[in-house]
Design an enzyme around this catalytic site. Structure first.
Site, PDB file in Angstrom:
ATOM      1  N   GLN A  11       0.830  -1.215   0.000  1.00 66.44           N
ATOM      2  CA  GLN A  11       0.000   0.000   0.000  1.00 66.44           C
ATOM      3  C   GLN A  11       0.858   1.256   0.000  1.00 66.44           C
ATOM      4  OE1 GLN A  11      -3.863  -0.081   2.267  1.00 66.44           O
ATOM      5  NE2 GLN A  11      -2.605  -1.278   3.673  1.00 66.44           N
ATOM      6  N   ALA A  60       7.276  -5.180   4.775  1.00 62.76           N
ATOM      7  CA  ALA A  60       7.130  -5.805   6.091  1.00 62.76           C
ATOM      8  C   ALA A  60       6.289  -7.067   5.949  1.00 62.76           C
ATOM      9  CB  ALA A  60       6.432  -4.844   7.057  1.00 62.76           C
ATOM     10  N   TYR A  61       6.401  -7.914   6.954  1.00 62.45           N
ATOM     11  CA  TYR A  61       5.442  -9.017   7.110  1.00 62.45           C
ATOM     12  C   TYR A  61       4.269  -8.405   7.858  1.00 62.45           C
ATOM     13  CZ  TYR A  61       3.497 -13.565   8.288  1.00 62.45           C
ATOM     14  OH  TYR A  61       2.669 -14.659   8.390  1.00 62.45           O
ATOM     15  N   ASP A 102       1.376   0.977  15.486  1.00 64.00           N
ATOM     16  CA  ASP A 102       0.740   1.103  16.803  1.00 64.00           C
ATOM     17  C   ASP A 102       0.803  -0.216  17.580  1.00 64.00           C
ATOM     18  OD1 ASP A 102      -1.008   0.407  14.536  1.00 64.00           O
ATOM     19  OD2 ASP A 102      -2.519   0.025  16.071  1.00 64.00           O
ATOM     20  N   TYR A 125       3.329 -10.006  15.497  1.00 64.58           N
ATOM     21  CA  TYR A 125       3.556  -8.929  14.521  1.00 64.58           C
ATOM     22  C   TYR A 125       4.166  -7.705  15.216  1.00 64.58           C
ATOM     23  CZ  TYR A 125       2.380  -4.884  11.570  1.00 64.58           C
ATOM     24  OH  TYR A 125       2.425  -3.703  10.871  1.00 64.58           O
ATOM     25  N   LYS A 129       7.974  -6.261  14.769  1.00 65.79           N
ATOM     26  CA  LYS A 129       8.191  -4.898  14.274  1.00 65.79           C
ATOM     27  C   LYS A 129       9.030  -4.101  15.269  1.00 65.79           C
ATOM     28  CE  LYS A 129       6.622  -2.876  11.216  1.00 65.79           C
ATOM     29  NZ  LYS A 129       7.239  -2.599   9.882  1.00 65.79           N
ATOM     30  N   TRP A 150      -3.668   1.738  11.054  1.00 73.97           N
ATOM     31  CA  TRP A 150      -4.899   1.667  10.252  1.00 73.97           C
ATOM     32  C   TRP A 150      -4.654   2.175   8.828  1.00 73.97           C
ATOM     33  CZ3 TRP A 150      -9.867   3.270  13.460  1.00 73.97           C
ATOM     34  CH2 TRP A 150      -9.869   2.582  14.667  1.00 73.97           C
TER      35      TRP A 150
HETATM   36  N1  LIG Z   1      -1.397  -1.942   6.959  1.00 77.35           N
HETATM   37  C1  LIG Z   1      -1.543  -1.340   8.127  1.00 77.35           C
HETATM   38  O1  LIG Z   1      -2.655  -1.144   8.626  1.00 77.35           O
HETATM   39  C2  LIG Z   1      -0.336  -0.839   8.887  1.00 77.35           C
HETATM   40  C3  LIG Z   1      -0.521  -0.254  10.146  1.00 77.35           C
HETATM   41  C4  LIG Z   1       0.584   0.216  10.828  1.00 77.35           C
HETATM   42  C5  LIG Z   1       1.840   0.134  10.280  1.00 77.35           C
HETATM   43  N2  LIG Z   1       2.005  -0.452   9.062  1.00 77.35           N
HETATM   44  C6  LIG Z   1       3.365  -0.545   8.530  1.00 77.35           C
HETATM   45  O2  LIG Z   1       3.448   0.251   7.359  1.00 77.35           O
HETATM   46  C7  LIG Z   1       4.366  -0.342   6.432  1.00 77.35           C
HETATM   47  C8  LIG Z   1       3.686  -0.523   5.095  1.00 77.35           C
HETATM   48  O3  LIG Z   1       2.517  -1.325   5.270  1.00 77.35           O
HETATM   49  P1  LIG Z   1       1.580  -1.713   4.036  1.00 77.35           P
HETATM   50  O4  LIG Z   1       0.194  -1.774   4.537  1.00 77.35           O
HETATM   51  O5  LIG Z   1       1.927  -0.868   2.858  1.00 77.35           O
HETATM   52  O6  LIG Z   1       2.092  -3.219   3.781  1.00 77.35           O
HETATM   53  P2  LIG Z   1       1.669  -4.238   2.636  1.00 77.35           P
HETATM   54  O7  LIG Z   1       0.660  -3.629   1.727  1.00 77.35           O
HETATM   55  O8  LIG Z   1       1.399  -5.538   3.310  1.00 77.35           O
HETATM   56  O9  LIG Z   1       3.029  -4.355   1.795  1.00 77.35           O
HETATM   57  C9  LIG Z   1       4.160  -4.949   2.332  1.00 77.35           C
HETATM   58  C10 LIG Z   1       5.209  -5.051   1.250  1.00 77.35           C
HETATM   59  O10 LIG Z   1       6.342  -5.745   1.796  1.00 77.35           O
HETATM   60  C11 LIG Z   1       6.815  -6.622   0.801  1.00 77.35           C
HETATM   61  N3  LIG Z   1       7.610  -7.716   1.357  1.00 77.35           N
HETATM   62  C12 LIG Z   1       7.197  -8.746   2.124  1.00 77.35           C
HETATM   63  N4  LIG Z   1       8.228  -9.586   2.355  1.00 77.35           N
HETATM   64  C13 LIG Z   1       9.313  -9.047   1.742  1.00 77.35           C
HETATM   65  C14 LIG Z   1      10.672  -9.435   1.606  1.00 77.35           C
HETATM   66  N5  LIG Z   1      11.137 -10.564   2.144  1.00 77.35           N
HETATM   67  N6  LIG Z   1      11.515  -8.636   0.908  1.00 77.35           N
HETATM   68  C15 LIG Z   1      11.078  -7.496   0.324  1.00 77.35           C
HETATM   69  N7  LIG Z   1       9.804  -7.086   0.394  1.00 77.35           N
HETATM   70  C16 LIG Z   1       8.923  -7.861   1.089  1.00 77.35           C
HETATM   71  C17 LIG Z   1       5.537  -7.149   0.181  1.00 77.35           C
HETATM   72  O11 LIG Z   1       5.851  -7.790  -1.025  1.00 77.35           O
HETATM   73  P3  LIG Z   1       4.992  -9.073  -1.474  1.00 77.35           P
HETATM   74  O12 LIG Z   1       3.598  -8.599  -1.670  1.00 77.35           O
HETATM   75  O13 LIG Z   1       5.701  -9.481  -2.735  1.00 77.35           O
HETATM   76  O14 LIG Z   1       5.110 -10.067  -0.355  1.00 77.35           O
HETATM   77  C18 LIG Z   1       4.770  -5.828   0.020  1.00 77.35           C
HETATM   78  O15 LIG Z   1       5.187  -5.132  -1.142  1.00 77.35           O
HETATM   79  C19 LIG Z   1       4.835  -1.632   7.091  1.00 77.35           C
HETATM   80  O16 LIG Z   1       6.042  -1.383   7.760  1.00 77.35           O
HETATM   81  C20 LIG Z   1       3.762  -1.942   8.114  1.00 77.35           C
HETATM   82  O17 LIG Z   1       4.265  -2.716   9.188  1.00 77.35           O
HETATM   83  C21 LIG Z   1       0.945  -0.925   8.338  1.00 77.35           C
END
Ligand SMILES: NC(=O)c1ccc[n+]([C@@H]2O[C@H](COP(=O)([O-])OP(=O)(O)OC[C@H]3O[C@@H](n4cnc5c(N)ncnc54)[C@H](OP(=O)(O)O)[C@@H]3O)[C@@H](O)[C@H]2O)c1
Length: 293
Positions: A11, A60-61, A102, A125, A129, A150
């Site tokens: 995202q 991230a995972y 968070d 998770y 992190k 979120w």
């Molecule tokens: N989503 C939320 O609500 C939320 C909330 C708080 C914080 N965050 C943080 O915000 C950041 C971005 O989140 P997001 O929602 O954009 O995440 P996301 O949509 O799940 O995307 C995660 C990305 O990480 C990649 N990835 C996974 N394993 C990898 C690896 N081994 N090497 C390289 N890339 C890898 C994925 O690639 P693949 O698809 O190819 O696996 C994907 O492009 C993260 O740090 C997350 O922890 C997210």
């Protein structure tokens, strides 16, 4: 600047890939297998080939429930992968921006969390992190950890898309009303990264611009309140809206525990970087414009 983005199709990564070039940066946006955090040689190769001025890690995972069973992989990506990027950026002398969550907090504080509050993740998770955040700070003092929550966007899986899908499938929907936080749109996070880059690239170790910062949308709401806003916007675009029912966390059991309080106080990033929490209602309108039309 030459900006290396890790996690291109997530995202946040998707929005970074749009916003950074539009701001005049030369960008290499990567995804496995080109750069795989589980394969250090791919990280080294990308650094050598592109020679970035700054690295932004949006990878991230993120599968919160799955992580409870997938502990090794969650730590390998979130802790070890982040540490690796920290070491590699320090080795070539460039800063790094990294996203966190968070979920590093227990969620039992009655007021919004500030950066200095004690952490206490209640699931794998969040723990993985947090381990990554700490490893990054140790490896590269010229790093920023942006804790957000979120996250939504027109790309990837998220709450907005889930609500729109369920709203089309069901006449009535129960939505959790006792978890508090603020929706954060990935395009607003990408704008914040754009704003941070010039200072971070120029700043020496010890500059106040480095460290941990909170950044979410505003104002605070609940998942129920967010769902109401989603369906109001969708209905205004001609979509059928379901009847919403407020339920409790206990009514909606999940494998991983969710923090009841995900509210992050965002005043530090406003004071230090001049970046203010964006109103998520405007971002939701933009998102619905893409998803509903
Ligand atoms: N989503 C939320 O609500 C939320 C909330 C708080 C914080 N965050 C943080 O915000 C950041 C971005 O989140 P997001 O929602 O954009 O995440 P996301 O949509 O799940 O995307 C995660 C990305 O990480 C990649 N990835 C996974 N394993 C990898 C690896 N081994 N090497 C390289 N890339 C890898 C994925 O690639 P693949 O698809 O190819 O696996 C994907 O492009 C993260 O740090 C997350 O922890 C997210």
């Amino acid at each position: 600047m030459r900006v290396l983005v890790v996690g291109r199709i997530g995202q946040v990564g998707t929005e970074l890939a749009l916003k950074l070039p539009a701001s005049g940066h030369e960008v290499l946006s990567t995804e496995p297998p080109e750069l795989d955090l589980l394969k250090p040689e791919t990280v080294r190769a990308c650094f050598e080939a592109f020679r970035p001025d700054i690295v932004v890690n949006a990878a991230a995972y993120t599968a919160v429930d799955k992580a409870e069973d997938d502990i090794d992989l969650a730590y390998a990506i979130n802790r070890d992968g982040t540490a690796l990027l920290g070491r590699e950026t320090a080795r070539i002398g460039v800063p790094m921006i990294h996203f966190s969550t968070d979920y590093v907090f227990a969620g039992d504080k009655p007021t919004p969390y500030v950066e200095s509050d004690p952490t206490g993740p209640v699931g794998i998770y969040g723990a993985s992190k947090l381990a990554g955040d700490l490893a990054l700070a140790e490896a590269n003092p010229r790093s920023v950890v942006l804790r957000t929550a979120w996250v939504c966007s027109a790309h990837g899986g998220n709450f907005v898309k889930t609500m729109l899908r369920l709203g089309r499938e069901r006449p009535e929907l129960g939505v959790v009303a006792d978890q508090h936080g603020a929706p954060t749109f990935a395009d607003d996070l990408a704008d914040a990264v754009v704003a941070l880059i010039p200072r971070l690239v120029a700043a020496p170790v010890g500059d106040a611009g480095f460290g941990v910062f909170h950044l979410t949308g505003q104002p605070f709401t609940t998942w129920y309140g967010f769902a109401e806003a989603i369906f109001a916007g969708a209905a205004a675009r001609g979509e059928k809206a379901p009847i919403l029912r407020a339920i409790t966390t206990a009514d909606y059991p999940t494998k991983a525990t969710r923090p009841a309080n995900s509210r992050l106080d965002c005043s530090r990033i406003a004071a230090v970087h001049g970046v203010r929490a964006a109103d998520w209602r405007g971002a939701l309108e933009r998102c619905l414009g893409v998803l509903v039309g």
